[in-house]
Design an enzyme around this catalytic site. Sequence first.
Site, PDB file in Angstrom:
ATOM      1  N   LYS A   1      63.942 -45.049  14.910  1.00 44.10           N
ATOM      2  CA  LYS A   1      64.343 -43.655  15.141  1.00 44.10           C
ATOM      3  C   LYS A   1      63.319 -42.957  16.037  1.00 44.10           C
ATOM      4  O   LYS A   1      63.669 -42.357  17.043  1.00 44.10           O
ATOM      5  CB  LYS A   1      64.464 -42.908  13.794  1.00 44.10           C
ATOM      6  CG  LYS A   1      65.412 -43.556  12.806  1.00 44.10           C
ATOM      7  CD  LYS A   1      65.520 -42.777  11.490  1.00 44.10           C
ATOM      8  CE  LYS A   1      64.243 -42.735  10.675  1.00 44.10           C
ATOM      9  NZ  LYS A   1      63.836 -44.043  10.092  1.00 44.10           N
TER      10      LYS A   1
ATOM     11  N   ARG B   1      68.776 -36.798   4.855  1.00 41.79           N
ATOM     12  CA  ARG B   1      68.404 -38.007   4.136  1.00 41.79           C
ATOM     13  C   ARG B   1      69.089 -38.113   2.793  1.00 41.79           C
ATOM     14  O   ARG B   1      68.867 -39.087   2.070  1.00 41.79           O
ATOM     15  CB  ARG B   1      66.908 -37.943   3.897  1.00 41.79           C
ATOM     16  CG  ARG B   1      66.129 -39.089   4.487  1.00 41.79           C
ATOM     17  CD  ARG B   1      64.680 -38.835   4.133  1.00 41.79           C
ATOM     18  NE  ARG B   1      63.882 -39.966   4.419  1.00 41.79           N
ATOM     19  CZ  ARG B   1      63.225 -40.130   5.567  1.00 41.79           C
ATOM     20  NH1 ARG B   1      63.312 -39.246   6.519  1.00 41.79           N
ATOM     21  NH2 ARG B   1      62.494 -41.203   5.737  1.00 41.79           N
TER      22      ARG B   1
ATOM     23  N   ARG C   1      52.639 -51.104  12.885  1.00 39.65           N
ATOM     24  CA  ARG C   1      52.770 -49.846  13.643  1.00 39.65           C
ATOM     25  C   ARG C   1      51.444 -49.099  13.772  1.00 39.65           C
ATOM     26  O   ARG C   1      50.655 -49.038  12.848  1.00 39.65           O
ATOM     27  CB  ARG C   1      53.786 -48.922  12.967  1.00 39.65           C
ATOM     28  CG  ARG C   1      53.787 -47.522  13.585  1.00 39.65           C
ATOM     29  CD  ARG C   1      54.968 -46.703  13.236  1.00 39.65           C
ATOM     30  NE  ARG C   1      55.209 -46.629  11.799  1.00 39.65           N
ATOM     31  CZ  ARG C   1      56.303 -46.123  11.270  1.00 39.65           C
ATOM     32  NH1 ARG C   1      57.271 -45.664  12.039  1.00 39.65           N
ATOM     33  NH2 ARG C   1      56.451 -46.090   9.965  1.00 39.65           N
TER      34      ARG C   1
ATOM     35  N   ARG D   1      49.724 -45.133   9.545  1.00 45.05           N
ATOM     36  CA  ARG D   1      50.208 -44.139   8.593  1.00 45.05           C
ATOM     37  C   ARG D   1      49.854 -44.577   7.180  1.00 45.05           C
ATOM     38  O   ARG D   1      49.912 -45.761   6.871  1.00 45.05           O
ATOM     39  CB  ARG D   1      51.734 -44.006   8.726  1.00 45.05           C
ATOM     40  CG  ARG D   1      52.152 -42.831   9.578  1.00 45.05           C
ATOM     41  CD  ARG D   1      53.601 -42.877   9.957  1.00 45.05           C
ATOM     42  NE  ARG D   1      54.523 -42.928   8.817  1.00 45.05           N
ATOM     43  CZ  ARG D   1      55.841 -42.854   8.951  1.00 45.05           C
ATOM     44  NH1 ARG D   1      56.385 -42.722  10.149  1.00 45.05           N
ATOM     45  NH2 ARG D   1      56.614 -42.921   7.896  1.00 45.05           N
TER      46      ARG D   1
ATOM     47  N   ARG E   1      60.241 -46.920  -0.065  1.00 40.12           N
ATOM     48  CA  ARG E   1      60.969 -46.183   0.981  1.00 40.12           C
ATOM     49  C   ARG E   1      62.318 -46.836   1.234  1.00 40.12           C
ATOM     50  O   ARG E   1      63.327 -46.149   1.440  1.00 40.12           O
ATOM     51  CB  ARG E   1      60.139 -46.139   2.271  1.00 40.12           C
ATOM     52  CG  ARG E   1      58.989 -45.123   2.200  1.00 40.12           C
ATOM     53  CD  ARG E   1      57.844 -45.464   3.126  1.00 40.12           C
ATOM     54  NE  ARG E   1      58.199 -45.349   4.532  1.00 40.12           N
ATOM     55  CZ  ARG E   1      57.496 -45.881   5.531  1.00 40.12           C
ATOM     56  NH1 ARG E   1      56.399 -46.578   5.270  1.00 40.12           N
ATOM     57  NH2 ARG E   1      57.888 -45.729   6.770  1.00 40.12           N
TER      58      ARG E   1
HETATM   59  P1  AP5 Z   1      59.677 -46.394  14.632  1.00 38.82           P
HETATM   60  O1  AP5 Z   1      60.535 -46.040  15.773  1.00 38.82           O
HETATM   61  O2  AP5 Z   1      58.391 -45.665  14.477  1.00 38.82           O
HETATM   62  O3  AP5 Z   1      60.502 -46.372  13.263  1.00 38.82           O
HETATM   63  P2  AP5 Z   1      61.263 -45.187  12.520  1.00 38.82           P
HETATM   64  O4  AP5 Z   1      62.698 -45.514  12.425  1.00 38.82           O
HETATM   65  O5  AP5 Z   1      60.904 -43.880  13.116  1.00 38.82           O
HETATM   66  O6  AP5 Z   1      60.669 -45.404  11.065  1.00 38.82           O
HETATM   67  P3  AP5 Z   1      59.793 -44.466  10.110  1.00 38.82           P
HETATM   68  O7  AP5 Z   1      58.937 -45.391   9.289  1.00 38.82           O
HETATM   69  O8  AP5 Z   1      59.105 -43.369  10.850  1.00 38.82           O
HETATM   70  O9  AP5 Z   1      60.921 -43.873   9.227  1.00 38.82           O
HETATM   71  P4  AP5 Z   1      60.845 -43.248   7.841  1.00 38.82           P
HETATM   72  O10 AP5 Z   1      62.201 -42.744   7.674  1.00 38.82           O
HETATM   73  O11 AP5 Z   1      60.339 -44.153   6.784  1.00 38.82           O
HETATM   74  O12 AP5 Z   1      59.667 -42.147   7.974  1.00 38.82           O
HETATM   75  P5  AP5 Z   1      59.679 -40.577   8.253  1.00 38.82           P
HETATM   76  O13 AP5 Z   1      58.511 -40.283   9.087  1.00 38.82           O
HETATM   77  O14 AP5 Z   1      61.016 -40.118   8.681  1.00 38.82           O
HETATM   78  O15 AP5 Z   1      59.388 -47.986  14.728  1.00 38.82           O
HETATM   79  C1  AP5 Z   1      58.602 -48.661  13.763  1.00 38.82           C
HETATM   80  C2  AP5 Z   1      57.741 -49.729  14.440  1.00 38.82           C
HETATM   81  O16 AP5 Z   1      58.578 -50.739  15.021  1.00 38.82           O
HETATM   82  C3  AP5 Z   1      56.890 -49.185  15.604  1.00 38.82           C
HETATM   83  O17 AP5 Z   1      55.668 -49.847  15.599  1.00 38.82           O
HETATM   84  C4  AP5 Z   1      57.710 -49.539  16.856  1.00 38.82           C
HETATM   85  O18 AP5 Z   1      56.873 -49.752  17.987  1.00 38.82           O
HETATM   86  C5  AP5 Z   1      58.415 -50.819  16.434  1.00 38.82           C
HETATM   87  N1  AP5 Z   1      59.768 -50.938  17.013  1.00 38.82           N
HETATM   88  C6  AP5 Z   1      60.697 -49.950  17.189  1.00 38.82           C
HETATM   89  N2  AP5 Z   1      61.831 -50.439  17.723  1.00 38.82           N
HETATM   90  C7  AP5 Z   1      61.627 -51.780  17.871  1.00 38.82           C
HETATM   91  C8  AP5 Z   1      62.464 -52.846  18.388  1.00 38.82           C
HETATM   92  N3  AP5 Z   1      63.704 -52.605  18.837  1.00 38.82           N
HETATM   93  N4  AP5 Z   1      61.938 -54.102  18.396  1.00 38.82           N
HETATM   94  C9  AP5 Z   1      60.658 -54.336  17.952  1.00 38.82           C
HETATM   95  N5  AP5 Z   1      59.835 -53.365  17.472  1.00 38.82           N
HETATM   96  C10 AP5 Z   1      60.321 -52.104  17.426  1.00 38.82           C
HETATM   97  O19 AP5 Z   1      59.450 -40.004   6.800  1.00 38.82           O
HETATM   98  C11 AP5 Z   1      58.249 -40.210   6.101  1.00 38.82           C
HETATM   99  C12 AP5 Z   1      58.340 -39.610   4.701  1.00 38.82           C
HETATM  100  O20 AP5 Z   1      58.496 -38.194   4.770  1.00 38.82           O
HETATM  101  C13 AP5 Z   1      59.525 -40.070   3.845  1.00 38.82           C
HETATM  102  O21 AP5 Z   1      59.249 -41.295   3.192  1.00 38.82           O
HETATM  103  C14 AP5 Z   1      59.674 -38.889   2.885  1.00 38.82           C
HETATM  104  O22 AP5 Z   1      58.714 -38.948   1.854  1.00 38.82           O
HETATM  105  C15 AP5 Z   1      59.368 -37.692   3.752  1.00 38.82           C
HETATM  106  N6  AP5 Z   1      60.579 -37.130   4.406  1.00 38.82           N
HETATM  107  C16 AP5 Z   1      60.836 -37.087   5.743  1.00 38.82           C
HETATM  108  N7  AP5 Z   1      62.030 -36.508   5.987  1.00 38.82           N
HETATM  109  C17 AP5 Z   1      62.546 -36.180   4.777  1.00 38.82           C
HETATM  110  C18 AP5 Z   1      63.771 -35.574   4.369  1.00 38.82           C
HETATM  111  N8  AP5 Z   1      64.712 -35.180   5.264  1.00 38.82           N
HETATM  112  N9  AP5 Z   1      63.990 -35.415   3.041  1.00 38.82           N
HETATM  113  C19 AP5 Z   1      63.062 -35.793   2.134  1.00 38.82           C
HETATM  114  N10 AP5 Z   1      61.893 -36.362   2.435  1.00 38.82           N
HETATM  115  C20 AP5 Z   1      61.620 -36.568   3.766  1.00 38.82           C
HETATM  116 ZN    ZN Z   2      59.750 -42.225  12.456  1.00 43.43          ZN
END
Ligand code: AP5
Ligand code: ZN
Length: 215
Positions: A13, A89, A128, A161, A172
């Site tokens: 994402k 979410r 990452r 992170r 997660r």
């Molecule tokens: P990356 O693009 O960074 O992945 P991502 O989908 O953004 O994954 P996240 O881990 O950020 O998602 P998340 O939902 O767990 O965390 P969030 O920050 O939203 O890619 C990951 C890695 O893979 C990178 O190293 C990249 O280079 C590599 N990569 C990407 N694409 C690739 C490909 N095609 N091939 C190979 N490698 C690739 O949320 C964090 C926390 O915040 C949650 O756990 C929760 O506690 C809280 N939170 C956030 N939003 C809410 C909400 N709406 N409601 C409640 N709690 C929330």
């Molecule tokens: Zn992310």
Amino acid sequence: IRMVLIGPPGAGKGTQAPNLKERFCACHLATGDMLRSQVAQKTELGLEAKKIMDQGGLVSDEIMVSMIKHELLTNSECKNGFILDGFPRTIPQAQKLDQMLVEQGRPLEKAVELKIDDELLVSRITGRLVHPASGRSYHKTFNPPKKDMKDDVTGEDLVQRSDDNADALKKRLGAYHQQTEPIVDFYKKTGIWAGVDASQPPKTVWSDILKCLGK
Ligand code: AP5
Ligand code: ZN
């Protein structure tokens, strides 16, 4: 464009959203990044959220909805459109978002799901590296920075992170399957869902996203 990106941790994402932001001159609202900025500033909300995030849980719907509402109303970059990353979410978040956008006369146009099997996510997450100030992410092997442990744009340090470990990832993923995946059906019913195979290389994922947006 007015769209949401749905997908498990590590689906890509945060990797794809900047492409969309640039292509459509829209804002990129990542609720995880917003929460991490609160944590860095040590606000009351940040201190509370950190405990939940480090354990792989979800912050309350009420807090998240008001955070997104505030951004959508006040961030001038969002006038042309928005890419929501990590929100909604839960079903209540999706319902509140729909209601809010209909009231504002600018309903969602697309919900793109980044589909990928859980087994592929462990190596993505544990490798990452992120630039905290911008939210830019890299990968030790799949997308290494030009200079070791430094951000390509600012040259500042990259970090891991605190929730990017095998233990928190398991939780997660559990939260994703139980609480977030139901929103896929929610958007299938309203007819705005599209799915992309997110296990492909980043460039292929990007061109598939453009295809399903009809571009
Ligand atoms: P990356 O693009 O960074 O992945 P991502 O989908 O953004 O994954 P996240 O881990 O950020 O998602 P998340 O939902 O767990 O965390 P969030 O920050 O939203 O890619 C990951 C890695 O893979 C990178 O190293 C990249 O280079 C590599 N990569 C990407 N694409 C690739 C490909 N095609 N091939 C190979 N490698 C690739 O949320 C964090 C926390 O915040 C949650 O756990 C929760 O506690 C809280 N939170 C956030 N939003 C809410 C909400 N709406 N409601 C409640 N709690 C929330
Ligand atoms: Zn992310």
